[in-house]
Design a protein around this motif. Structure first.
Motif, PDB file in Angstrom:
ATOM      1  N   THR A   1     118.002 -48.328  -2.469  1.00 36.19           N
ATOM      2  CA  THR A   1     116.642 -48.803  -1.653  1.00 36.19           C
ATOM      3  C   THR A   1     116.738 -50.361  -1.923  1.00 36.19           C
ATOM      4  O   THR A   1     116.120 -51.345  -1.126  1.00 36.19           O
ATOM      5  N   LEU A   2     117.762 -50.820  -2.601  1.00 40.66           N
ATOM      6  CA  LEU A   2     117.908 -52.347  -2.641  1.00 40.66           C
ATOM      7  C   LEU A   2     119.011 -52.886  -1.992  1.00 40.66           C
ATOM      8  O   LEU A   2     120.188 -52.399  -1.716  1.00 40.66           O
ATOM      9  N   ASN A   3     118.824 -54.201  -1.621  1.00 41.30           N
ATOM     10  CA  ASN A   3     119.941 -54.830  -1.152  1.00 41.30           C
ATOM     11  C   ASN A   3     120.565 -55.764  -1.944  1.00 41.30           C
ATOM     12  O   ASN A   3     120.151 -57.035  -2.614  1.00 41.30           O
ATOM     13  N   LEU A   4     121.814 -55.314  -2.624  1.00 37.97           N
ATOM     14  CA  LEU A   4     122.327 -55.999  -3.750  1.00 37.97           C
ATOM     15  C   LEU A   4     123.654 -56.680  -3.276  1.00 37.97           C
ATOM     16  O   LEU A   4     124.754 -56.960  -3.900  1.00 37.97           O
ATOM     17  N   THR A   5     123.843 -56.956  -1.662  1.00 32.07           N
ATOM     18  CA  THR A   5     124.797 -57.624  -1.383  1.00 32.07           C
ATOM     19  C   THR A   5     124.721 -59.316  -1.037  1.00 32.07           C
ATOM     20  O   THR A   5     125.762 -59.771  -0.514  1.00 32.07           O
ATOM     21  N   THR A   6     123.632 -59.484  -1.509  1.00 34.98           N
ATOM     22  CA  THR A   6     123.193 -60.963  -1.192  1.00 34.98           C
ATOM     23  C   THR A   6     122.597 -61.441  -2.692  1.00 34.98           C
ATOM     24  O   THR A   6     121.891 -60.615  -3.151  1.00 34.98           O
ATOM     25  N   ARG A   7     122.861 -62.910  -2.864  1.00 32.94           N
ATOM     26  CA  ARG A   7     122.186 -63.304  -4.076  1.00 32.94           C
ATOM     27  C   ARG A   7     120.601 -63.290  -3.956  1.00 32.94           C
ATOM     28  O   ARG A   7     119.894 -62.938  -5.009  1.00 32.94           O
ATOM     29  N   ALA A   8     120.162 -63.564  -2.677  1.00 34.14           N
ATOM     30  CA  ALA A   8     118.616 -63.347  -2.593  1.00 34.14           C
ATOM     31  C   ALA A   8     118.268 -61.920  -2.986  1.00 34.14           C
ATOM     32  O   ALA A   8     117.113 -61.538  -3.495  1.00 34.14           O
ATOM     33  N   GLY A   9     119.104 -61.039  -2.376  1.00 35.67           N
ATOM     34  CA  GLY A   9     118.609 -59.776  -2.547  1.00 35.67           C
ATOM     35  C   GLY A   9     118.559 -59.145  -4.000  1.00 35.67           C
ATOM     36  O   GLY A   9     117.846 -58.409  -4.716  1.00 35.67           O
ATOM     37  N   VAL A  10     119.866 -59.573  -4.792  1.00 36.13           N
ATOM     38  CA  VAL A  10     119.707 -59.319  -6.244  1.00 36.13           C
ATOM     39  C   VAL A  10     118.892 -60.170  -7.105  1.00 36.13           C
ATOM     40  O   VAL A  10     118.157 -59.362  -7.747  1.00 36.13           O
ATOM     41  N   LEU A  11     118.524 -61.401  -6.888  1.00 40.29           N
ATOM     42  CA  LEU A  11     117.462 -62.008  -7.230  1.00 40.29           C
ATOM     43  C   LEU A  11     116.058 -61.217  -7.293  1.00 40.29           C
ATOM     44  O   LEU A  11     115.038 -61.248  -7.884  1.00 40.29           O
ATOM     45  N   ALA A  12     115.833 -60.936  -5.972  1.00 42.88           N
ATOM     46  CA  ALA A  12     114.542 -60.212  -5.380  1.00 42.88           C
ATOM     47  C   ALA A  12     114.578 -59.020  -6.353  1.00 42.88           C
ATOM     48  O   ALA A  12     113.208 -58.764  -7.029  1.00 42.88           O
ATOM     49  N   ALA A  13     115.520 -58.271  -6.572  1.00 38.82           N
ATOM     50  CA  ALA A  13     115.703 -56.907  -7.152  1.00 38.82           C
ATOM     51  C   ALA A  13     115.264 -57.122  -8.639  1.00 38.82           C
ATOM     52  O   ALA A  13     114.538 -56.642  -9.532  1.00 38.82           O
ATOM     53  N   ALA A  14     115.813 -58.133  -9.166  1.00 37.58           N
ATOM     54  CA  ALA A  14     115.702 -58.479 -10.630  1.00 37.58           C
ATOM     55  C   ALA A  14     114.468 -58.897 -10.962  1.00 37.58           C
ATOM     56  O   ALA A  14     113.902 -58.430 -11.960  1.00 37.58           O
ATOM     57  N   LYS A  15     113.626 -59.700 -10.025  1.00 37.61           N
ATOM     58  CA  LYS A  15     112.347 -59.968 -10.116  1.00 37.61           C
ATOM     59  C   LYS A  15     111.626 -58.727 -10.383  1.00 37.61           C
ATOM     60  O   LYS A  15     110.826 -58.618 -11.449  1.00 37.61           O
ATOM     61  N   THR A  16     111.749 -57.765  -9.370  1.00 35.98           N
ATOM     62  CA  THR A  16     111.110 -56.470  -9.283  1.00 35.98           C
ATOM     63  C   THR A  16     111.234 -55.807 -10.784  1.00 35.98           C
ATOM     64  O   THR A  16     110.148 -55.464 -11.148  1.00 35.98           O
ATOM     65  N   PHE A  17     112.504 -55.662 -11.145  1.00 36.71           N
ATOM     66  CA  PHE A  17     112.739 -54.918 -12.576  1.00 36.71           C
ATOM     67  C   PHE A  17     112.091 -55.795 -13.643  1.00 36.71           C
ATOM     68  O   PHE A  17     111.439 -55.009 -14.463  1.00 36.71           O
ATOM     69  N   GLU A  18     112.186 -56.933 -13.815  1.00 40.56           N
ATOM     70  CA  GLU A  18     111.582 -57.796 -14.886  1.00 40.56           C
ATOM     71  C   GLU A  18     110.347 -57.798 -15.067  1.00 40.56           C
ATOM     72  O   GLU A  18     109.643 -57.530 -15.991  1.00 40.56           O
ATOM     73  N   GLU A  19     109.481 -57.962 -13.784  1.00 45.01           N
ATOM     74  CA  GLU A  19     108.261 -57.906 -13.682  1.00 45.01           C
ATOM     75  C   GLU A  19     107.691 -56.383 -14.277  1.00 45.01           C
ATOM     76  O   GLU A  19     106.539 -56.385 -14.668  1.00 45.01           O
ATOM     77  N   LEU A  20     108.296 -55.464 -13.855  1.00 45.19           N
ATOM     78  CA  LEU A  20     107.929 -54.027 -13.933  1.00 45.19           C
ATOM     79  C   LEU A  20     107.986 -53.795 -15.452  1.00 45.19           C
ATOM     80  O   LEU A  20     107.146 -53.350 -16.163  1.00 45.19           O
ATOM     81  N   GLY A  21     109.087 -54.402 -16.044  1.00 48.33           N
ATOM     82  CA  GLY A  21     109.108 -54.333 -17.298  1.00 48.33           C
ATOM     83  C   GLY A  21     108.278 -54.920 -18.231  1.00 48.33           C
ATOM     84  O   GLY A  21     107.694 -54.204 -19.240  1.00 48.33           O
ATOM     85  N   VAL A  22     107.783 -56.074 -17.571  1.00 45.20           N
ATOM     86  CA  VAL A  22     106.815 -56.775 -18.585  1.00 45.20           C
ATOM     87  C   VAL A  22     105.640 -56.124 -18.396  1.00 45.20           C
ATOM     88  O   VAL A  22     104.750 -56.072 -19.542  1.00 45.20           O
ATOM     89  N   ALA A  23     105.344 -55.779 -17.284  1.00 44.07           N
ATOM     90  CA  ALA A  23     104.013 -54.948 -17.235  1.00 44.07           C
ATOM     91  C   ALA A  23     104.011 -53.676 -17.719  1.00 44.07           C
ATOM     92  O   ALA A  23     102.920 -53.245 -18.385  1.00 44.07           O
ATOM     93  N   ALA A  24     105.091 -53.179 -17.843  1.00 42.13           N
ATOM     94  CA  ALA A  24     105.150 -51.661 -18.607  1.00 42.13           C
ATOM     95  C   ALA A  24     104.943 -51.971 -19.966  1.00 42.13           C
ATOM     96  O   ALA A  24     104.178 -51.236 -20.775  1.00 42.13           O
ATOM     97  N   TYR A  25     105.506 -52.777 -20.750  1.00 41.45           N
ATOM     98  CA  TYR A  25     105.439 -53.220 -22.081  1.00 41.45           C
ATOM     99  C   TYR A  25     104.095 -53.672 -22.427  1.00 41.45           C
ATOM    100  O   TYR A  25     103.178 -53.176 -23.381  1.00 41.45           O
ATOM    101  N   ASN A  26     103.422 -54.482 -21.586  1.00 45.75           N
ATOM    102  CA  ASN A  26     102.139 -54.877 -21.720  1.00 45.75           C
ATOM    103  C   ASN A  26     100.998 -53.700 -21.679  1.00 45.75           C
ATOM    104  O   ASN A  26     100.033 -53.732 -21.925  1.00 45.75           O
ATOM    105  N   GLY A  27     101.337 -52.784 -20.703  1.00 41.88           N
ATOM    106  CA  GLY A  27     100.476 -51.659 -20.547  1.00 41.88           C
ATOM    107  C   GLY A  27     100.430 -50.632 -21.532  1.00 41.88           C
ATOM    108  O   GLY A  27      99.652 -49.785 -21.792  1.00 41.88           O
ATOM    109  N   VAL A  28     101.480 -50.656 -22.320  1.00 37.10           N
ATOM    110  CA  VAL A  28     101.502 -49.523 -23.608  1.00 37.10           C
ATOM    111  C   VAL A  28     101.507 -49.968 -25.192  1.00 37.10           C
ATOM    112  O   VAL A  28     101.443 -48.984 -26.154  1.00 37.10           O
ATOM    113  N   LEU A  29     101.819 -51.231 -25.338  1.00 36.03           N
ATOM    114  CA  LEU A  29     102.157 -51.502 -26.798  1.00 36.03           C
ATOM    115  C   LEU A  29     100.814 -51.295 -27.602  1.00 36.03           C
ATOM    116  O   LEU A  29     101.063 -50.820 -28.736  1.00 36.03           O
ATOM    117  N   HIS A  30      99.772 -51.357 -27.106  1.00 39.47           N
ATOM    118  CA  HIS A  30      98.517 -51.175 -27.745  1.00 39.47           C
ATOM    119  C   HIS A  30      98.332 -49.752 -28.092  1.00 39.47           C
ATOM    120  O   HIS A  30      97.514 -49.416 -29.100  1.00 39.47           O
TER     121      HIS A  30
END
Lengths: 331, 237
Positions: B130-159
């Motif tokens: 589902t990701l466009n990994l053939t362009t820089r913009a696509g890769v960075l947008a996907a990386a942003k999705t994964f990193e933000e998801l990771g941050v929100a996931a840790y913030n949601g369960v650490l406590h």
């Protein structure tokens, strides 16, 4: 007593009562069988519990002293940061437009954190009245005389504050384990501090490369000059920080520095051992994904710092005025 | 019977999944298998070999985050294996750092699961179609999705973590994910220091936004296919 009537009465005084209750929706989850078991006898206790939680007033009375102390340290660190950013924005024209926008956003975050911590602490917040900028000495006793006249020095100190903040909140987390609401809040402030730290590091890297604005993020770090060209994350001890030897403590070990896996201890940022294993040599990593170098192994984890060492570092930034007016900072 | 319902193209995967089932990681699947073996009269629920039901308590939380670290590491590895042609040399330097960090997080959490005698979820291969990994913009947008998801996931369960040292370990990772998220955001859209990732509703101000495991897994669902992840056993308070 009629519960709804009470809420309605309070609403006349505090129009935000519903919002307060709603943002703490989980409050109601702790009140099992709210609809079923409500009786006149249970009501006073129930109401007290709901409003303690909604207003965070439990901080005034029932919070253990250990939690109060750790939150007050966090509060004082937030003041240190807030006035630092506020001062550069309101009394100088040091920063370019893009950097000023980022620093404004960061300043506003610190202001928000102060509100949150004061809310949680209530009457037990120290100091009771907000300090002023003059309570702090951002030159750290003359170590950074150009802190508000040189952007490079300003961001050097900013990086110190943010990286220290991340380590301080992380060190505080285990001490808040008995209060899940405060733990969650503190950890989520910690996450914002880490974003600040990353951003300032990116700015510094750009600054060193003579690149400001849009291209700063693409400026490459240098593992041999981490003090001036840091990565956005901490690599090793970052060559003892941006202004060694003074900044070494910010990236160094806390106390205790060593321990076994089941204990809390505070190694330096260069630590590569987690859960009792050296993460570089974990036999579980597929061999085609090796090698894991020491830099990566240390970067992958931000280490916690104990409150004693955090205070010692922060005290360097308390002014003589702050001390003479009896400001109880970092005590 | 159980082997046939768990047949797979790879023997390695089969063994791993069986071990995993026996260690009670997949609660629903294991129960259904037991029932099927016991009595012809018992109505049987079709076994879903692709259902990953995470455990309760700290073990479940560790597995949840282990799964997300697998996902992040898998993503960066995929990008490095087939980088877009417009990716710059400096981008690659950083993406290697990010891959290394996520790989180390993944392996450390796997080790932490072992230390806690908890069965890990299997090693997954992810579906990035589902990701466009053939362009820089696509890769960075996907990386942003994964990193933000990771941050929100840790913030949601650490406590929700019960064990002190586990909490400390996970917090060490959580702030590095936040550093990643800001960095990727800066690469993707310079000079837009993210203030949108925080909650500003009294009594919380400038406190990082978080997501529950249910929300995170729903967002990540396409990448797990054909696997489905159930987080209903994870602690919520």
């Amino acid at each position: 007593m009629d519960f709804i009537k009470i809420i309605t009465e309070i609403e006349k005084i505090d129009p935000e009562i519903y919002e307060r209750l709603d943002t703490r929706r989980r409050v109601f989850q702790h009140v099992s069988g709210l609809g079923k078991k409500l009786s006149a006898a249970a009501l006073p206790g129930l109401v007290s519990m709901l409003f303690n939680k909604a207003y965070g007033q439990s901080g005034n009375t029932s919070l253990p002293q250990g939690i109060v102390d750790i939150l007050n340290l966090a509060l004082q660190l937030e003041y240190l940061e807030y006035y630092f950013y506020d001062k550069v924005l309101t009394t100088t024209s040091l920063l370019n437009t893009a950097d000023a926008a980022a620093v404004t956003a960061i300043r506003n975050d610190e202001s928000g954190h102060i509100k949150v911590l004061r809310e949680a602490l209530g009457t037990r917040a120290k100091p009771q009245s907000a300090p002023t900028a003059d309570a702090f000495d951002y030159t750290a006793g003359g170590r950074f005389p150009n802190v508000f006249t040189s952007a490079a020095v300003f961001f050097t100190v900013a990086q110190c504050f943010e990286d220290l903040g991340v380590r301080a909140y992380k060190g505080a987390a285990p001490k808040l384990l008995s209060n899940k609401t405060l733990l969650e809040t503190a950890l989520n402030i910690h996450s914002v501090e880490a974003r600040h730290a990353s951003h300032i590091r990116t700015l510094r890297r750009g600054l060193s490369a003579g690149v400001s604005g849009p291209d700063a993020a693409q400026a490459l770090p240098s593992l041999t000059s981490l003090a001036t060209k840091p990565k956005s994350w901490i690599s090793g001890t970052d060559a003892d920080g941006p202004s060694a030897p003074f900044t070494a403590a910010i990236y160094g070990a806390g106390s205790p520095a060593v321990g076994v896996a089941a204990q809390l201890f505070y190694p330096a940022e260069s630590n590569v051992t987690q859960v009792g294993i050296n993460v570089q040599t974990t036999p579980m990593a597929p061999t085609n994904e090796l090698p894991l170098n020491a830099a990566s192994a240390s970067e992958a984890f931000d280490e916690a710092l104990n409150d004693g060492v955090v205070k010692d570092i922060a005290l360097n930034f308390r002014s003589a005025l702050g001390a003479s007016i009896g400001l109880e900072l970092f005590q | 019977m159980s082997s046939s319902s768990l047949s797979d193209t790879s023997t390695g995967t089969l063994v791993r999944r069986r071990t995993f089932l026996q260690a009670a990681g997949v609660v629903a699947g294991a129960t259904a298998l037991t029932l099927a073996g016991c009595s012809d009269d018992t109505p049987t629920t079709p076994v879903d070999p692709y259902l990953l039901s995470l455990q309760e308590a700290d073990a479940g939380l560790l597995n949840y985050l282990y799964l997300l670290e697998q996902l992040e590491a898998g993503f960066y590895q995929q990008v490095l294996d087939v980088p877009p042609t417009d990716l710059q040399a400096s981008d690659l330097t950083y993406l290697r750092d990010l891959r290394d960090h996520e790989l180390i997080h993944r392996e450390t959490l796997l080790f932490a699961l072992g230390s806690a005698n908890a069965a890990p979820v299997p090693t997954l291969t992810f579906n990035f179609s589902t990701l466009n990994l053939t362009t820089r913009a696509g890769v960075l947008a996907a990386a942003k999705t994964f990193e933000e998801l990771g941050v929100a996931a840790y913030n949601g369960v650490l406590h929700l973590v019960a064990d002190t040292t586990t909490l400390q370990l996970l917090a060490k990772i959580a702030s590095v994910e936040a550093r990643h998220a800001d960095f990727i955001n800066e690469l993707l859209t310079p000079n837009t220091f993210a203030t949108t990732m925080v909650v500003n509703e009294g009594p919380l101000f400038s406190v990082a936004a978080s997501k529950t495991p249910t929300q995170v897994i729903a967002e990540a669902a396409p990448f797990f296919l054909p696997y489905k992840v159930s987080v209903t056993a994870l602690p919520t308070t």
